[in-house]
Scaffold this motif. Structure first.
Motif, PDB file in Angstrom:
ATOM      1  N   TYR A 191       0.867  -1.191   0.000  1.00  6.15           N
ATOM      2  CA  TYR A 191       0.000   0.000   0.000  1.00  6.15           C
ATOM      3  C   TYR A 191       0.899   1.235   0.000  1.00  6.15           C
ATOM      4  CZ  TYR A 191      -3.997  -2.954   1.394  1.00  6.15           C
ATOM      5  OH  TYR A 191      -4.994  -3.906   1.462  1.00  6.15           O
ATOM      6  N   ASN A 192       0.854   2.010  -1.062  1.00  7.04           N
ATOM      7  CA  ASN A 192       1.757   3.161  -1.174  1.00  7.04           C
ATOM      8  C   ASN A 192       1.204   4.357  -0.403  1.00  7.04           C
ATOM      9  OD1 ASN A 192       3.882   4.767  -1.815  1.00  7.04           O
ATOM     10  ND2 ASN A 192       3.321   5.065  -3.960  1.00  7.04           N
ATOM     11  N   LYS A 194       2.549   6.542   1.339  1.00  2.04           N
ATOM     12  CA  LYS A 194       3.332   7.773   1.411  1.00  2.04           C
ATOM     13  C   LYS A 194       2.804   8.814   0.421  1.00  2.04           C
ATOM     14  CE  LYS A 194       7.554   7.912  -0.096  1.00  2.04           C
ATOM     15  NZ  LYS A 194       8.996   7.580  -0.177  1.00  2.04           N
ATOM     16  N   THR A 195       1.809   8.426  -0.378  1.00  2.00           N
ATOM     17  CA  THR A 195       1.162   9.366  -1.303  1.00  2.00           C
ATOM     18  C   THR A 195      -0.297   9.555  -0.908  1.00  2.00           C
ATOM     19  OG1 THR A 195       0.346   7.720  -2.893  1.00  2.00           O
ATOM     20  CG2 THR A 195       2.632   8.463  -3.160  1.00  2.00           C
ATOM     21  N   GLU A 196      -0.855  10.686  -1.277  1.00  2.80           N
ATOM     22  CA  GLU A 196      -2.257  10.947  -0.946  1.00  2.80           C
ATOM     23  C   GLU A 196      -3.178   9.977  -1.677  1.00  2.80           C
ATOM     24  OE1 GLU A 196      -4.898  14.788   0.225  1.00  2.80           O
ATOM     25  OE2 GLU A 196      -3.358  15.045  -1.314  1.00  2.80           O
ATOM     26  N   ASP A 197      -2.859   9.674  -2.925  1.00  3.13           N
ATOM     27  CA  ASP A 197      -3.655   8.698  -3.677  1.00  3.13           C
ATOM     28  C   ASP A 197      -3.599   7.330  -3.014  1.00  3.13           C
ATOM     29  OD1 ASP A 197      -4.461  10.556  -5.523  1.00  3.13           O
ATOM     30  OD2 ASP A 197      -3.040   9.945  -7.083  1.00  3.13           O
ATOM     31  N   GLY A 198      -2.418   6.969  -2.515  1.00  6.18           N
ATOM     32  CA  GLY A 198      -2.257   5.671  -1.863  1.00  6.18           C
ATOM     33  C   GLY A 198      -3.062   5.554  -0.583  1.00  6.18           C
ATOM     34  N   ILE A 199      -3.065   6.610   0.219  1.00  3.42           N
ATOM     35  CA  ILE A 199      -3.870   6.625   1.447  1.00  3.42           C
ATOM     36  C   ILE A 199      -5.351   6.499   1.105  1.00  3.42           C
ATOM     37  CG2 ILE A 199      -4.766   8.209   3.199  1.00  3.42           C
ATOM     38  CD1 ILE A 199      -2.419   7.032   4.315  1.00  3.42           C
ATOM     39  N   ASN A 200      -5.780   7.283   0.131  1.00  4.01           N
ATOM     40  CA  ASN A 200      -7.195   7.253  -0.255  1.00  4.01           C
ATOM     41  C   ASN A 200      -7.604   5.893  -0.795  1.00  4.01           C
ATOM     42  OD1 ASN A 200      -8.273   9.834   0.400  1.00  4.01           O
ATOM     43  ND2 ASN A 200      -7.058  10.733  -1.233  1.00  4.01           N
ATOM     44  N   SER A 201      -6.710   5.258  -1.547  1.00  7.40           N
ATOM     45  CA  SER A 201      -6.989   3.933  -2.091  1.00  7.40           C
ATOM     46  C   SER A 201      -7.150   2.913  -0.967  1.00  7.40           C
ATOM     47  CB  SER A 201      -5.875   3.516  -3.047  1.00  7.40           C
ATOM     48  OG  SER A 201      -6.085   2.202  -3.517  1.00  7.40           O
ATOM     49  N   MET A 202      -6.270   2.967   0.038  1.00  5.36           N
ATOM     50  CA  MET A 202      -6.354   2.047   1.170  1.00  5.36           C
ATOM     51  C   MET A 202      -7.647   2.271   1.950  1.00  5.36           C
ATOM     52  SD  MET A 202      -3.794   1.589   4.454  1.00  5.36           S
ATOM     53  CE  MET A 202      -4.393   3.085   5.275  1.00  5.36           C
ATOM     54  N   LEU A 203      -7.971   3.528   2.211  1.00  6.57           N
ATOM     55  CA  LEU A 203      -9.184   3.840   2.964  1.00  6.57           C
ATOM     56  C   LEU A 203     -10.439   3.436   2.198  1.00  6.57           C
ATOM     57  CD1 LEU A 203      -8.221   7.294   4.518  1.00  6.57           C
ATOM     58  CD2 LEU A 203      -8.382   5.085   5.685  1.00  6.57           C
ATOM     59  N   GLU A 204     -10.382   3.543   0.885  1.00  8.84           N
ATOM     60  CA  GLU A 204     -11.525   3.128   0.075  1.00  8.84           C
ATOM     61  C   GLU A 204     -11.729   1.617   0.163  1.00  8.84           C
ATOM     62  OE1 GLU A 204     -14.846   3.237  -2.331  1.00  8.84           O
ATOM     63  OE2 GLU A 204     -13.821   4.823  -1.215  1.00  8.84           O
ATOM     64  N   ASN A 221       4.234   3.650  12.475  1.00 10.51           N
ATOM     65  CA  ASN A 221       5.632   3.249  12.335  1.00 10.51           C
ATOM     66  C   ASN A 221       6.127   3.556  10.934  1.00 10.51           C
ATOM     67  OD1 ASN A 221       5.632   1.784  14.950  1.00 10.51           O
ATOM     68  ND2 ASN A 221       4.246   0.386  13.882  1.00 10.51           N
ATOM     69  N   ASP A 222       7.372   4.008  10.834  1.00 13.27           N
ATOM     70  CA  ASP A 222       7.999   4.089   9.520  1.00 13.27           C
ATOM     71  C   ASP A 222       8.517   2.698   9.180  1.00 13.27           C
ATOM     72  OD1 ASP A 222       9.129   5.063   7.127  1.00 13.27           O
ATOM     73  OD2 ASP A 222       9.737   6.935   8.085  1.00 13.27           O
ATOM     74  N   SER A 223       8.919   2.499   7.938  1.00 11.51           N
ATOM     75  CA  SER A 223       9.402   1.190   7.480  1.00 11.51           C
ATOM     76  C   SER A 223      10.866   1.271   7.079  1.00 11.51           C
ATOM     77  CB  SER A 223       8.571   0.719   6.284  1.00 11.51           C
ATOM     78  OG  SER A 223       9.089  -0.492   5.772  1.00 11.51           O
ATOM     79  N   LYS A 224      11.650   0.345   7.597  1.00 14.01           N
ATOM     80  CA  LYS A 224      13.076   0.290   7.251  1.00 14.01           C
ATOM     81  C   LYS A 224      13.286  -0.399   5.909  1.00 14.01           C
ATOM     82  CE  LYS A 224      17.495  -0.402   9.600  1.00 14.01           C
ATOM     83  NZ  LYS A 224      18.188  -0.969  10.788  1.00 14.01           N
ATOM     84  N   THR A 225      12.217  -0.965   5.356  1.00 10.47           N
ATOM     85  CA  THR A 225      12.315  -1.680   4.083  1.00 10.47           C
ATOM     86  C   THR A 225      11.395  -1.033   3.046  1.00 10.47           C
ATOM     87  OG1 THR A 225      10.591  -3.268   4.734  1.00 10.47           O
ATOM     88  CG2 THR A 225      12.894  -3.851   5.238  1.00 10.47           C
ATOM     89  N   PRO A 226      11.691  -1.209   1.753  1.00  9.10           N
ATOM     90  CA  PRO A 226      10.954  -0.485   0.711  1.00  9.10           C
ATOM     91  C   PRO A 226       9.517  -0.966   0.512  1.00  9.10           C
ATOM     92  CG  PRO A 226      13.080  -1.321  -0.099  1.00  9.10           C
ATOM     93  CD  PRO A 226      12.825  -1.979   1.217  1.00  9.10           C
ATOM     94  N   LEU A 227       8.777  -0.164  -0.224  1.00 11.85           N
ATOM     95  CA  LEU A 227       7.406  -0.484  -0.618  1.00 11.85           C
ATOM     96  C   LEU A 227       7.348  -1.862  -1.280  1.00 11.85           C
ATOM     97  CD1 LEU A 227       4.438   0.529  -1.111  1.00 11.85           C
ATOM     98  CD2 LEU A 227       5.256   1.332  -3.340  1.00 11.85           C
ATOM     99  N   GLY A 228       6.458  -2.718  -0.779  1.00  8.82           N
ATOM    100  CA  GLY A 228       6.275  -4.035  -1.370  1.00  8.82           C
ATOM    101  C   GLY A 228       7.327  -5.064  -1.000  1.00  8.82           C
TER     102      GLY A 228
END
Length: 292
Positions: A191-192, A194-204, A221-228
């Protein structure tokens, strides 16, 4: 704003409350025992009453209890499953006795050779068993179970909110079940946010499958590892792959919920973490900027 951290009970249950207050928190999360053992010492009635009195005095709410690491309610291994039911039943009971608002649980991993469907069935049976025990013994349920999303490696269940929804809808006690969103887990799964579109997509997705009202707590929490990456490594707020820019969007949409930080302590076990103070300050600074 409600902000807290996972606090330690290393010097007794009241220590978690005292630590939360020292750190400037107005809510907290804790274990009720060591999370890495099956057989646990039970608190005395005096310990529970003293805890509740101090919590009221310090005005800390909500109280979130996190279940231990060992239970796996999705398991089809009978020995593990029976031990899981026994321990989770006790943790539900302790949540009731401590007047907790929420108990947070990872859904677990289905067994090798079994299916996702098998795992869901096992989880639902375990949850219903624990709630039935509380209802039978105390004639009421005073807390909510919150299912936490996971980062998704291996056979873990709860990678998506659609998966969590399936558990909730199949339980006889769905009215007492909500969700806890872990931002590091969500990001590392894919779930991306870190972007507004990503937050909205998750909430949807949450709104369409579970309902926004089922969101009760955020593990911030922040993530020490990359997206996905599907690797579960929490990191300091703004210092990981989500970054300050990402938390600007996360907090824009999620700061109305209780925020519990589970960021690295980076101190000896018997000390209170100065990094907790720094992480809380970062969160407050971001929210202040959003409100100006």
């Amino acid at each position: 704003m409600k902000i807290g951290v996972h606090c330690s009970i290393r010097n007794g249950y009241k220590h978690a409350l005292e630590e939360a207050k020292y750190l400037g928190c107005n809510c907290l999360q804790m274990f009720t025992h060591s999370p890495r053992i099956w057989k646990i010492p039970l608190p005395t009635i005096q310990e529970i009453e003293e805890f509740k009195l101090l919590r009221k005095k310090l005005n800390l709410s909500p109280l979130v209890i996190h279940t231990a690491y060992l239970p796996n309610p999705a398991s089809s291994n009978n020995e593990i499953y029976q031990k899981t039911k026994k321990l989770l039943k006790l943790e539900f009971e302790l949540s009731f006795l401590f007047d907790a608002d929420y108990i947070v649980m990872h859904p677990g991993s289905y067994s090798e050779g079994k299916t996702f469907k098998n795992g869901i069935s096992q989880i639902v049976k375990c949850i219903d068993y624990c709630f039935e025990y509380i209802l039978e013994k105390y004639n009421k349920i005073t807390f909510m179970l919150l299912l936490e999303n996971v980062c998704g490696n291996g056979r873990k269940i709860g990678r998506t909110f659609t998966e969590l929804a399936e558990i909730i809808h199949k339980s006889k006690f769905s009215r007492y079940i909500g969700i806890c969103i872990d931002t590091a887990h969500a990001f590392s799964y894919g779930y991306n946010i870190k972007t507004e579109d990503g937050i909205n997509s998750m909430l949807e997705e949450i709104n369409q499958t579970i309902g926004i009202k089922k969101i009760k707590v955020i593990h911030l929490n922040d993530s020490k590892t990359p997206l996905g990456s599907k690797i579960d490594q929490h990191y300091h707020i703004g210092k990981g792959y989500i970054g300050n820019g990402g938390f600007k969007y996360i907090l824009k949409y999620l700061s109305t919920y209780p925020l519990i930080l589970e960021t690295p302590k980076e101190c000896p076990f018997d000390q209170t973490s100065y990094m907790d103070i720094k992480n809380i300050a970062v969160v407050k600074k971001i929210i202040k900027k959003l409100n100006t």
